[in-house]
Design a protein around this motif. Sequence first.
Motif, PDB file in Angstrom:
ATOM      1  N   PHE A   1      22.473  49.135  45.832  1.00  0.00           N
ATOM      2  CA  PHE A   1      21.286  49.974  45.983  1.00  0.00           C
ATOM      3  C   PHE A   1      20.027  49.159  45.689  1.00  0.00           C
ATOM      4  CE2 PHE A   1      24.211  53.619  45.440  1.00  0.00           C
ATOM      5  CZ  PHE A   1      23.764  54.431  46.470  1.00  0.00           C
ATOM      6  N   LEU A   2      20.067  48.365  44.626  1.00  0.00           N
ATOM      7  CA  LEU A   2      18.907  47.553  44.256  1.00  0.00           C
ATOM      8  C   LEU A   2      18.612  46.514  45.329  1.00  0.00           C
ATOM      9  CD1 LEU A   2      16.753  46.651  42.258  1.00  0.00           C
ATOM     10  CD2 LEU A   2      18.509  45.295  41.076  1.00  0.00           C
ATOM     11  N   THR A   3      19.654  45.900  45.867  1.00  0.00           N
ATOM     12  CA  THR A   3      19.457  44.870  46.890  1.00  0.00           C
ATOM     13  C   THR A   3      18.793  45.442  48.132  1.00  0.00           C
ATOM     14  OG1 THR A   3      21.360  43.597  46.141  1.00  0.00           O
ATOM     15  CG2 THR A   3      20.620  43.219  48.390  1.00  0.00           C
ATOM     16  N   VAL A   4      19.344  46.530  48.659  1.00  0.00           N
ATOM     17  CA  VAL A   4      18.806  47.095  49.897  1.00  0.00           C
ATOM     18  C   VAL A   4      17.408  47.663  49.667  1.00  0.00           C
ATOM     19  CG1 VAL A   4      19.143  48.857  51.669  1.00  0.00           C
ATOM     20  CG2 VAL A   4      21.083  47.515  50.856  1.00  0.00           C
ATOM     21  N   ALA A   5      17.177  48.255  48.509  1.00  0.00           N
ATOM     22  CA  ALA A   5      15.829  48.734  48.199  1.00  0.00           C
ATOM     23  C   ALA A   5      14.833  47.579  48.208  1.00  0.00           C
ATOM     24  CB  ALA A   5      15.820  49.433  46.840  1.00  0.00           C
ATOM     25  N   SER A   6      15.224  46.436  47.660  1.00  0.00           N
ATOM     26  CA  SER A   6      14.312  45.283  47.625  1.00  0.00           C
ATOM     27  C   SER A   6      14.093  44.707  49.018  1.00  0.00           C
ATOM     28  CB  SER A   6      14.840  44.217  46.668  1.00  0.00           C
ATOM     29  OG  SER A   6      16.069  43.688  47.128  1.00  0.00           O
ATOM     30  N   VAL A   7      15.152  44.686  49.842  1.00  0.00           N
ATOM     31  CA  VAL A   7      15.010  44.150  51.196  1.00  0.00           C
ATOM     32  C   VAL A   7      14.068  45.008  52.029  1.00  0.00           C
ATOM     33  CG1 VAL A   7      16.239  43.744  53.368  1.00  0.00           C
ATOM     34  CG2 VAL A   7      17.232  42.976  51.222  1.00  0.00           C
ATOM     35  N   LEU A   8      14.208  46.321  51.927  1.00  0.00           N
ATOM     36  CA  LEU A   8      13.309  47.195  52.682  1.00  0.00           C
ATOM     37  C   LEU A   8      11.901  47.177  52.097  1.00  0.00           C
ATOM     38  CD1 LEU A   8      13.968  48.851  55.220  1.00  0.00           C
ATOM     39  CD2 LEU A   8      15.976  48.064  53.986  1.00  0.00           C
ATOM     40  N   ALA A   9      11.783  46.973  50.790  1.00  0.00           N
ATOM     41  CA  ALA A   9      10.454  46.789  50.204  1.00  0.00           C
ATOM     42  C   ALA A   9       9.795  45.551  50.794  1.00  0.00           C
ATOM     43  CB  ALA A   9      10.568  46.663  48.686  1.00  0.00           C
TER      44      ALA A   9
ATOM     45  N   PHE B   1       7.708  31.848  76.711  1.00  0.00           N
ATOM     46  CA  PHE B   1       8.005  32.926  75.774  1.00  0.00           C
ATOM     47  C   PHE B   1       9.243  33.708  76.180  1.00  0.00           C
ATOM     48  CE2 PHE B   1       7.096  37.357  74.209  1.00  0.00           C
ATOM     49  CZ  PHE B   1       7.407  37.079  72.893  1.00  0.00           C
ATOM     50  N   ALA B   2       9.570  33.720  77.459  1.00  0.00           N
ATOM     51  CA  ALA B   2      10.774  34.426  77.894  1.00  0.00           C
ATOM     52  C   ALA B   2      12.003  33.880  77.177  1.00  0.00           C
ATOM     53  CB  ALA B   2      10.940  34.309  79.409  1.00  0.00           C
ATOM     54  N   PHE B   3      12.036  32.546  76.971  1.00  0.00           N
ATOM     55  CA  PHE B   3      13.160  31.950  76.271  1.00  0.00           C
ATOM     56  C   PHE B   3      13.131  32.258  74.774  1.00  0.00           C
ATOM     57  CE2 PHE B   3      13.096  29.444  80.133  1.00  0.00           C
ATOM     58  CZ  PHE B   3      14.448  29.222  80.401  1.00  0.00           C
ATOM     59  N   LEU B   4      11.923  32.434  74.234  1.00  0.00           N
ATOM     60  CA  LEU B   4      11.774  32.660  72.799  1.00  0.00           C
ATOM     61  C   LEU B   4      11.745  34.136  72.433  1.00  0.00           C
ATOM     62  CD1 LEU B   4       9.002  30.002  72.087  1.00  0.00           C
ATOM     63  CD2 LEU B   4      11.465  29.756  71.752  1.00  0.00           C
ATOM     64  N   SER B   5      11.560  34.996  73.420  1.00  0.00           N
ATOM     65  CA  SER B   5      11.400  36.423  73.171  1.00  0.00           C
ATOM     66  C   SER B   5      12.495  37.032  72.301  1.00  0.00           C
ATOM     67  CB  SER B   5      11.308  37.168  74.510  1.00  0.00           C
ATOM     68  OG  SER B   5      11.339  38.553  74.333  1.00  0.00           O
ATOM     69  N   PRO B   6      13.780  36.760  72.538  1.00  0.00           N
ATOM     70  CA  PRO B   6      14.810  37.379  71.694  1.00  0.00           C
ATOM     71  C   PRO B   6      14.719  36.990  70.226  1.00  0.00           C
ATOM     72  CG  PRO B   6      15.774  36.527  73.731  1.00  0.00           C
ATOM     73  CD  PRO B   6      14.369  35.997  73.661  1.00  0.00           C
ATOM     74  N   LEU B   7      14.048  35.852  69.935  1.00  0.00           N
ATOM     75  CA  LEU B   7      13.913  35.433  68.536  1.00  0.00           C
ATOM     76  C   LEU B   7      13.183  36.467  67.693  1.00  0.00           C
ATOM     77  CD1 LEU B   7      13.035  31.629  68.754  1.00  0.00           C
ATOM     78  CD2 LEU B   7      15.091  32.648  67.763  1.00  0.00           C
ATOM     79  N   LEU B   8      12.213  37.157  68.313  1.00  0.00           N
ATOM     80  CA  LEU B   8      11.482  38.173  67.557  1.00  0.00           C
ATOM     81  C   LEU B   8      12.416  39.295  67.123  1.00  0.00           C
ATOM     82  CD1 LEU B   8       8.103  38.523  69.499  1.00  0.00           C
ATOM     83  CD2 LEU B   8       8.592  37.225  67.434  1.00  0.00           C
ATOM     84  N   GLY B   9      13.261  39.760  68.039  1.00  0.00           N
ATOM     85  CA  GLY B   9      14.218  40.800  67.681  1.00  0.00           C
ATOM     86  C   GLY B   9      15.204  40.310  66.639  1.00  0.00           C
ATOM     87  N   TRP B  10      15.612  39.050  66.770  1.00  0.00           N
ATOM     88  CA  TRP B  10      16.537  38.449  65.805  1.00  0.00           C
ATOM     89  C   TRP B  10      15.922  38.411  64.410  1.00  0.00           C
ATOM     90  CZ3 TRP B  10      16.777  33.155  63.711  1.00  0.00           C
ATOM     91  CH2 TRP B  10      18.035  32.809  63.190  1.00  0.00           C
ATOM     92  N   ILE B  11      14.670  37.952  64.337  1.00  0.00           N
ATOM     93  CA  ILE B  11      13.985  37.886  63.042  1.00  0.00           C
ATOM     94  C   ILE B  11      13.757  39.283  62.484  1.00  0.00           C
ATOM     95  CG2 ILE B  11      11.811  37.276  61.911  1.00  0.00           C
ATOM     96  CD1 ILE B  11      11.610  34.904  63.885  1.00  0.00           C
ATOM     97  N   GLY B  12      13.285  40.187  63.352  1.00  0.00           N
ATOM     98  CA  GLY B  12      12.992  41.550  62.898  1.00  0.00           C
ATOM     99  C   GLY B  12      14.220  42.253  62.352  1.00  0.00           C
ATOM    100  N   THR B  13      15.354  42.090  63.020  1.00  0.00           N
ATOM    101  CA  THR B  13      16.579  42.738  62.558  1.00  0.00           C
ATOM    102  C   THR B  13      17.123  42.048  61.315  1.00  0.00           C
ATOM    103  OG1 THR B  13      17.091  43.359  64.833  1.00  0.00           O
ATOM    104  CG2 THR B  13      18.878  43.508  63.246  1.00  0.00           C
ATOM    105  N   ALA B  14      16.985  40.724  61.262  1.00  0.00           N
ATOM    106  CA  ALA B  14      17.435  39.997  60.075  1.00  0.00           C
ATOM    107  C   ALA B  14      16.669  40.451  58.839  1.00  0.00           C
ATOM    108  CB  ALA B  14      17.269  38.495  60.279  1.00  0.00           C
ATOM    109  N   VAL B  15      15.384  40.734  58.990  1.00  0.00           N
ATOM    110  CA  VAL B  15      14.562  41.150  57.855  1.00  0.00           C
ATOM    111  C   VAL B  15      14.847  42.596  57.466  1.00  0.00           C
ATOM    112  CG1 VAL B  15      12.207  41.576  57.066  1.00  0.00           C
ATOM    113  CG2 VAL B  15      12.735  39.500  58.355  1.00  0.00           C
ATOM    114  N   THR B  16      14.878  43.484  58.460  1.00  0.00           N
ATOM    115  CA  THR B  16      14.964  44.917  58.165  1.00  0.00           C
ATOM    116  C   THR B  16      16.389  45.455  58.166  1.00  0.00           C
ATOM    117  OG1 THR B  16      14.767  45.587  60.494  1.00  0.00           O
ATOM    118  CG2 THR B  16      12.729  45.246  59.263  1.00  0.00           C
ATOM    119  N   GLY B  17      17.321  44.737  58.795  1.00  0.00           N
ATOM    120  CA  GLY B  17      18.681  45.228  58.901  1.00  0.00           C
ATOM    121  C   GLY B  17      18.873  46.260  59.978  1.00  0.00           C
TER     122      GLY B  17
END
Length: 593
Positions: free
Chosen positions: A451-459, A484-500
Amino acid sequence: MSHIPTLAGSFKPDIAPVLDSLALSALIATLPLITVFVTLGWLRWKAHWAGLAAVGVAILVAVLAFGMPVGLAALAATQGAAFGIFPIMWIVFTAIVLYQVTVRSGHFEDLRATFHLISDDPRIQAIIIAFCFGGLLEALAGFGAPVAITGVMLMAVGFSPLRAATVVLLANTAPVAFGAIGIPIITAGNLTKIPYTEIGAYVGHQTPIIALFVPLLLVLMADGRRGVRQTWPIAVVVGATFAVAQWISATWISVELTDIIASLAGLAAAVLFLRVWHPTGRDEALEALSAERERDLASVAAGDSTAYAADGSGDAATSAPRALDKAGDDYSVSIVELDERARNLNARGISMALFPYLLVIAIFSVAKLVPAVKDWLASTDVKIPWPGTSGEILNHAGEPSGATTYTFQWLSSPGTLLLISALVVALVYGVGVSGLGAEMAATAHKMRFAFLTVASVLALAYVMNLSGQTITIGMWIAGAGGAFAFLSPLLGWIGTAVTGSDTSANALFATLQQTAATNAGIDPTLLVAANTSGGVVGKMISPQNLTIAATAVGLVGRESDILRKVLPWSVGLIVAVCLLVGLQSTILAWMLP
């Protein structure tokens, strides 16, 4: 850098606050992410300490570099923490409680035997449970529930905790884009005003390419190259069936039903194919898993929590497991006993074993697919303007940010639906309300650090998002122009890695992808879809999902070990997705709908 702000006051994020340099600002903005991966993957801190350290760095960057008032940065963190607890960890908590009720009742042994009837080969069970059944759970619940449930199921059929965790994280890729009844794609459509059916069709021409190979990768992870040589026919059949069904459903049938159709099709293909084909090497695979478990248990007995070994396939074996209750009993049930139980299993035993999961499918199908019920549940949501931030934090257009409203889904949350399922199962199985309460209390105690881990990640995610750090990183990457077409999926990858969450990644970057594509002369729908497809392979390295997996298999505190296992797979898959999308923007445009 920006001046140090006061404790309070309204705030409008700046795209390039550090010396008016977008590149330098983006570099500074990545410091919280670097903190996560260095502390978790290199220094091997416990996940909750890594998460808390990253939150601290994110707040410092928000205040000192992005000019966010200290009070607003702290309040943004509290909103993220609240979201991490409810609904995210509420879903995981109730999913594990449901599993624990089945274990307490003894019916989980019958579920093991049921899967054993389909195939007694653990490598094929990995495909059926983690990929097909996990895909079905992702379609209905998402938000970590598939990882939590299938992780303990794989452990119960013989996998060691670390191997079970890594297999289910890898399996939880291809279905993610259409998870929770298509919520990631629907969110992207709402934000960009592109019809979500069009976005879904584009995603349906990207993620099936991943799905085609995932069963093969699961077998490789489960039993090395030997396993691939011996079981590739069914891995190809299941992967191809899932991929084709996902392609057809996303393009012509229903975005919402895509994963349900694909998962059931893959499962049916497995059952039918096993009627005419049987793999070789089952006994060797069982011996390897048994030896791995023995090493784990021996290291526990010796008090060695860091011992590692290598199996015959050259893969690293697991560290000592701190398994959930009954895990030791699960391990002690020999294959001979399981064979005998499967032979004695009758139709009633099979139906009772499957009852909890059929009930989950039924409840979620009614809740998500029946318009009247779906609308009524949505009407019970309570929207709460977050104290101190609502109206004070602005977006880049100078308007109040909608992200400062917290939605309390007390009834419509998948976690609440899972709790209702657990209550019904407890009554049907004879566990009773008191037994359910005891499992809830025990599970809450085990999950306190999760619980503490996920709370901190979403914080962390909320501070980065509301301060403008995330969008700055995105704008910098989007500056690549046509490339950017080649790099575009990186944004989704980073965003999901951060937020889960692929949904959150789309909420962060969908409009940015649309704008960047328009400016670069690229099809906007392609890049919005690419954001979703890139996100599916980022989920396995999200600290949130790592914690869910670690908690489910009893490896709390060993998230860094799991990360080190799955990171190469995630990196390899995101490279493949980037290449696919880049080619789809040029010479493979014929692949798109």
